[in-house]
Design a protein around this motif. Structure first.
Motif, short mmCIF file in Angstrom:
data_model
loop_
_atom_site.label_atom_id
_atom_site.label_comp_id
_atom_site.label_asym_id
_atom_site.label_seq_id
_atom_site.Cartn_x
_atom_site.Cartn_y
_atom_site.Cartn_z
N GLN A 201 40.56 35.79 40.17
CA GLN A 201 39.29 36.42 39.86
C GLN A 201 38.77 37.18 41.06
OE1 GLN A 201 37.52 36.17 36.66
NE2 GLN A 201 36.74 37.99 37.69
N ASP A 205 38.22 41.17 41.04
CA ASP A 205 36.93 41.76 41.41
C ASP A 205 37.08 42.71 42.59
OD1 ASP A 205 35.81 40.28 39.40
OD2 ASP A 205 35.05 38.69 40.71
N ALA A 252 27.63 43.28 43.94
CA ALA A 252 29.03 42.86 43.75
C ALA A 252 29.75 42.73 45.08
CB ALA A 252 29.75 43.84 42.85
#
Length: 339
Positions: A201, A205, A252
């Motif tokens: 993950q 990302d 993010a």
């Protein structure tokens, strides 16, 4: 029919012994009517005063005593046989459970944790199903342990201290040990899969952020500032949208550090992982810096094009006035000049 426990050491042997015993019971039961006839005949002869009735009565009592002993031995043997049969069924159930736990543990010891996000998520779903199966088998194992303990703690087994009690204890310890290892393997495999999920993950990302930042850098580093006021305003609107998205992606980028903290120590301390985080942060900083410069360049270009528009407007006005002045006729009379 004397007390013997040599019924075999596995379930098929004990089941065969039970069938033989049932055949013996059927054979003995077929003599019951004959015994009853002999007893009734002895009673009849005794009632009629037969001369040797005392000896006949003694034989009758002996037959009844032997018959009673035979039926007691038969019932006792059936009880021992049924107990042994139940015990062998428990043993077989233990063997099945141990085999099942070994198969499941072999799956849990697999080092395959997936190479991409979809594969890891698929493995996690399989792990959830496996854990549900293990949880469902937990009650079965507890019931098996309880049944085995009941046999091991019976007074008959404890008093004789024969091989039955020892085998029950041995099998029970094997089941408990295997179940403990299975629970440990389940927890470790779940941990490995979760760590793998966190890593893929994180990589996914990071890849998404890098791809978007590279595309954003291409946009903000463009040397196209428009060719007039209208086109420059259109580019400025697009650039404002990019700036808004850039601000949205700030969260993010900051979240990468939190994701990094959730990784396993070995994963978190890997050089390539640390480098990727730094590269993303540096790339974001470069894009933000170039975006500020492009905003200023667009503002400057817009100001220049607006100045050009005003200059063109002034030139047009001057041309109009010049043409008007050229068309004006100077009168010769004073009155006309005043008019």
């Amino acid at each position: 029919l004397r007390p013997q426990d040599n019924f075999g050491y596995d379930l098929p042997a004990v089941e065969a012994a039970m069938k033989k015993h049932e055949a013996i019971e059927a054979d003995i039961s077929s003599y019951q009517e004959r015994i009853q006839v002999v007893v009734e005949l002895a009673l009849e002869m005794e009632s009629e005063g037969y001369y040797d009735s005392r000896r006949i009565g003694a034989q009758r009592d002996n037959i009844l005593r032997q018959w009673g002993l035979l039926t007691e031995l038969l019932a006792a043997r059936r009880a021992r046989l049924e107990q042994n049969l139940a015990l062998q069924k428990i043993f077989q159930e233990m063997v099945y459970m141990i085999d099942w736990m070994e198969e499941v543990q072999a799956l849990l010891l697999s080092k395959d944790t997936g190479k991409h996000l979809l594969e890891v998520e698929d493995l996690l779903q399989k792990q959830a199903l496996l854990e549900a199966d293990v949880a469902a088998q937990s009650e079965r194992v507890q019931a098996l342990n309880a049944a085995a303990l009941a046999f091991a703690e019976r007074e008959e087994l404890a008093a004789r201290k024969g091989p039955g009690a020892a085998r029950v204890q041995e099998k029970l310890r094997a089941v408990r040990l295997r179940w403990k290892k299975l629970e440990e393997a389940t927890g470790l495999h779940q941990q490995r899969l979760q760590e793998a999920l966190n890593l893929v993950q994180f990589n996914a990302d990071t890849d998404d952020l890098v791809a978007w930042l590279q595309d954003a850098y291409r946009l903000v580093s463009s040397d196209d500032f428009g060719h007039d006021d209208y086109s420059t305003q259109a580019l400025a609107r697009k650039h404002r949208a990019v700036l808004e998205e850039l601000e949205q992606h700030r969260g993010a980028v900051l979240a990468l550090r939190r994701e990094l903290g959730r990784l396993a120590p070995a994963q978190r301390q890997a050089v390539e992982v640390q480098i990727r985080v730094v590269e993303v942060e540096q790339l974001y900083g470069e894009v933000a810096e170039v975006a500020v410069l492009r905003r200023q360049w667009l503002q400057d270009a817009l100001a220049v094009y607006r100045m050009f528009a005003e200059v063109h407007a002034c030139e047009g006005w001057l041309d109009d006035k010049e043409q008007w002045l050229r068309r004006v006729e100077v009168p010769e009379e004073l009155d006309e000049v005043e008019v």
